[in-house]
Design a protein around this motif. Structure first.
Motif, PDB file in Angstrom:
ATOM      1  N   ASP A  71       6.036   1.676  -1.880  1.00 39.98           N
ATOM      2  CA  ASP A  71       6.840   2.216  -0.798  1.00 39.98           C
ATOM      3  C   ASP A  71       6.181   3.156   0.086  1.00 39.98           C
ATOM      4  OD1 ASP A  71       5.902   4.490  -2.370  1.00 39.98           O
ATOM      5  OD2 ASP A  71       7.608   5.616  -2.119  1.00 39.98           O
ATOM      6  N   SER A  72       6.938   3.319   1.304  1.00 39.65           N
ATOM      7  CA  SER A  72       6.375   4.002   2.329  1.00 39.65           C
ATOM      8  C   SER A  72       5.329   5.139   1.976  1.00 39.65           C
ATOM      9  CB  SER A  72       7.397   4.342   3.378  1.00 39.65           C
ATOM     10  OG  SER A  72       8.015   3.206   3.960  1.00 39.65           O
ATOM     11  N   LEU A  73       5.972   5.967   1.295  1.00 39.86           N
ATOM     12  CA  LEU A  73       5.132   7.323   0.931  1.00 39.86           C
ATOM     13  C   LEU A  73       3.776   7.097   0.138  1.00 39.86           C
ATOM     14  CD1 LEU A  73       4.972  10.415   0.639  1.00 39.86           C
ATOM     15  CD2 LEU A  73       5.960  10.326  -1.397  1.00 39.86           C
ATOM     16  N   SER A  74       3.816   6.036  -0.343  1.00 39.14           N
ATOM     17  CA  SER A  74       2.589   5.555  -1.268  1.00 39.14           C
ATOM     18  C   SER A  74       1.727   4.908  -0.384  1.00 39.14           C
ATOM     19  CB  SER A  74       2.959   4.463  -2.512  1.00 39.14           C
ATOM     20  OG  SER A  74       3.490   5.057  -3.484  1.00 39.14           O
ATOM     21  N   LYS A  75       2.250   4.088   0.807  1.00 39.01           N
ATOM     22  CA  LYS A  75       1.503   3.616   1.855  1.00 39.01           C
ATOM     23  C   LYS A  75       0.760   4.620   2.724  1.00 39.01           C
ATOM     24  CE  LYS A  75       3.734  -0.840   1.935  1.00 39.01           C
ATOM     25  NZ  LYS A  75       4.700  -1.727   2.812  1.00 39.01           N
ATOM     26  N   LEU A  76       1.486   5.778   2.840  1.00 37.75           N
ATOM     27  CA  LEU A  76       0.898   6.771   3.669  1.00 37.75           C
ATOM     28  C   LEU A  76      -0.251   7.399   3.046  1.00 37.75           C
ATOM     29  CD1 LEU A  76       1.194   8.799   6.205  1.00 37.75           C
ATOM     30  CD2 LEU A  76       2.623  10.007   4.785  1.00 37.75           C
ATOM     31  N   ALA A  77       0.163   7.766   1.635  1.00 39.08           N
ATOM     32  CA  ALA A  77      -0.880   8.389   0.696  1.00 39.08           C
ATOM     33  C   ALA A  77      -2.415   7.459   0.584  1.00 39.08           C
ATOM     34  CB  ALA A  77      -0.549   8.806  -0.369  1.00 39.08           C
ATOM     35  N   PHE A  78      -1.921   6.279   0.421  1.00 37.57           N
ATOM     36  CA  PHE A  78      -3.014   5.244   0.181  1.00 37.57           C
ATOM     37  C   PHE A  78      -4.046   5.043   1.448  1.00 37.57           C
ATOM     38  CE2 PHE A  78      -4.778   0.832   0.174  1.00 37.57           C
ATOM     39  CZ  PHE A  78      -5.324   0.757  -0.828  1.00 37.57           C
ATOM     40  N   LEU A  79      -3.476   4.871   2.578  1.00 34.70           N
ATOM     41  CA  LEU A  79      -4.256   4.704   3.859  1.00 34.70           C
ATOM     42  C   LEU A  79      -5.057   5.959   4.019  1.00 34.70           C
ATOM     43  CD1 LEU A  79      -1.479   3.242   6.343  1.00 34.70           C
ATOM     44  CD2 LEU A  79      -3.403   2.062   5.247  1.00 34.70           C
ATOM     45  N   ALA A  80      -4.481   7.164   3.877  1.00 34.12           N
ATOM     46  CA  ALA A  80      -5.415   8.300   4.219  1.00 34.12           C
ATOM     47  C   ALA A  80      -6.453   8.598   3.131  1.00 34.12           C
ATOM     48  CB  ALA A  80      -4.447   9.535   4.057  1.00 34.12           C
ATOM     49  N   ALA A  81      -6.173   7.922   1.742  1.00 34.87           N
ATOM     50  CA  ALA A  81      -7.306   8.177   0.950  1.00 34.87           C
ATOM     51  C   ALA A  81      -8.295   7.039   1.029  1.00 34.87           C
ATOM     52  CB  ALA A  81      -6.514   7.978  -0.533  1.00 34.87           C
ATOM     53  N   GLU A  82      -7.930   5.967   1.385  1.00 26.34           N
ATOM     54  CA  GLU A  82      -8.895   4.900   1.965  1.00 26.34           C
ATOM     55  C   GLU A  82      -9.866   5.329   2.733  1.00 26.34           C
ATOM     56  OE1 GLU A  82      -9.410   1.717   0.107  1.00 26.34           O
ATOM     57  OE2 GLU A  82      -8.424   3.026  -1.151  1.00 26.34           O
ATOM     58  N   MET A  83      -9.266   6.120   3.980  1.00 35.03           N
ATOM     59  CA  MET A  83     -10.110   6.663   5.008  1.00 35.03           C
ATOM     60  C   MET A  83     -11.376   7.278   4.376  1.00 35.03           C
ATOM     61  SD  MET A  83      -9.072   4.634   7.644  1.00 35.03           S
ATOM     62  CE  MET A  83      -8.889   3.535   6.264  1.00 35.03           C
ATOM     63  N   ILE A  84     -11.097   8.068   3.463  1.00 32.50           N
ATOM     64  CA  ILE A  84     -11.936   9.170   2.731  1.00 32.50           C
ATOM     65  C   ILE A  84     -12.801   8.490   1.585  1.00 32.50           C
ATOM     66  CG2 ILE A  84     -12.210  11.227   1.764  1.00 32.50           C
ATOM     67  CD1 ILE A  84      -9.774  12.351   3.445  1.00 32.50           C
ATOM     68  N   LEU A  85     -12.109   7.905   0.969  1.00 30.35           N
ATOM     69  CA  LEU A  85     -12.869   7.457  -0.500  1.00 30.35           C
ATOM     70  C   LEU A  85     -13.608   6.296  -0.366  1.00 30.35           C
ATOM     71  CD1 LEU A  85      -9.879   8.245  -2.706  1.00 30.35           C
ATOM     72  CD2 LEU A  85     -11.623   9.689  -2.475  1.00 30.35           C
ATOM     73  N   LYS A  86     -13.128   5.360   0.418  1.00 30.11           N
ATOM     74  CA  LYS A  86     -14.015   4.349   0.585  1.00 30.11           C
ATOM     75  C   LYS A  86     -14.339   3.414  -0.543  1.00 30.11           C
ATOM     76  CE  LYS A  86     -15.363   5.124   5.070  1.00 30.11           C
ATOM     77  NZ  LYS A  86     -13.683   5.064   5.866  1.00 30.11           N
ATOM     78  N   GLU A  87     -15.306   2.643  -0.775  1.00 26.84           N
ATOM     79  CA  GLU A  87     -15.765   1.937  -2.089  1.00 26.84           C
ATOM     80  C   GLU A  87     -16.746   2.552  -2.765  1.00 26.84           C
ATOM     81  OE1 GLU A  87     -14.422  -0.990  -2.977  1.00 26.84           O
ATOM     82  OE2 GLU A  87     -13.107  -0.994  -1.291  1.00 26.84           O
ATOM     83  N   GLU A  88     -16.856   3.919  -2.899  1.00 30.38           N
ATOM     84  CA  GLU A  88     -17.501   4.728  -3.596  1.00 30.38           C
ATOM     85  C   GLU A  88     -17.139   4.991  -5.071  1.00 30.38           C
ATOM     86  OE1 GLU A  88     -18.320   8.227  -1.419  1.00 30.38           O
ATOM     87  OE2 GLU A  88     -18.814   7.202   0.310  1.00 30.38           O
TER      88      GLU A  88
END
Length: 179
Positions: free
Chosen positions: A51-68
């Motif tokens: 859903d849109s809320l999960s996409k928003l949170a996911f995009l923000a998290a991906e910018m910080i967490l990366k593949e570590e």
């Protein structure tokens, strides 16, 4: 505590640590999210079903967490509208004359903490997580909660943030904390 990285998503822009990393002319969140996912070369097939809320949170998290490795990173998020945006879509699927039953694909996202679960699954997090519904961003509250998790030894880092989305109004402010 130390804030190591931060991401803000609003008005069709994504900034990381103050630097613009993605911008779109598209004002419709669903389309902006799709463009950002593609433009940032992210790869997580479940993204398209969120859903849109999960996409928003996911995009923000991906910018910080990366593949570590984030198996010892906790998540503490909050917003004002809970999952109301998806709740309305679910109610529409119940009211639809064309459906014999409400959409189970939408139902799964009728809790705000599902976005935390999506991030935790993606990054194999095995720690604490929480999602609070607050009137407004209360960074002190989130930081105090995160500090307790860090001091307890249950996590080495905490991804904190505000992930508000209702209709086409959205803002994510997500940051990583360590001791």
């Amino acid at each position: 505590m130390k804030k190591t990285d931060s991401c803000i998503i609003e008005q069709s822009k994504i900034t990381v640590n103050g630097d613009l990393v993605f911008e779109s002319q598209n004002q419709i969140f669903h389309e902006f999210a799709k463009e950002a996912y593609k433009g940032l070369a992210l790869s997580y097939p479940k993204f398209h079903k969120m859903d849109s809320l999960s996409k928003l949170a996911f995009l923000a998290a991906e910018m910080i967490l990366k593949e570590e490795d984030h198996s010892r990173t906790a998540v503490v998020f909050a917003n004002r509208s809970s999952s109301l945006d998806t709740d309305f879509k679910y109610q529409e699927s119940i009211n639809s004359q064309e459906n014999y039953f409400p959409s189970p694909a939408v139902f799964v996202y009728t809790l705000p903490n599902i976005c935390v679960g999506e991030i935790s699954i993606r990054h194999k997090m095995q720690t604490e997580n929480a999602f609070f519904v607050l009137d407004e961003l209360d960074e002190e509250f989130l930081n105090n909660y995160a500090e307790q998790i860090l001091l307890s030894g249950k996590a080495d880092k905490v991804l904190c943030g505000w992930t508000e989305l209702y209709q086409e109004n959205y803002k994510a402010f997500v940051y990583l904390l360590t001791l």
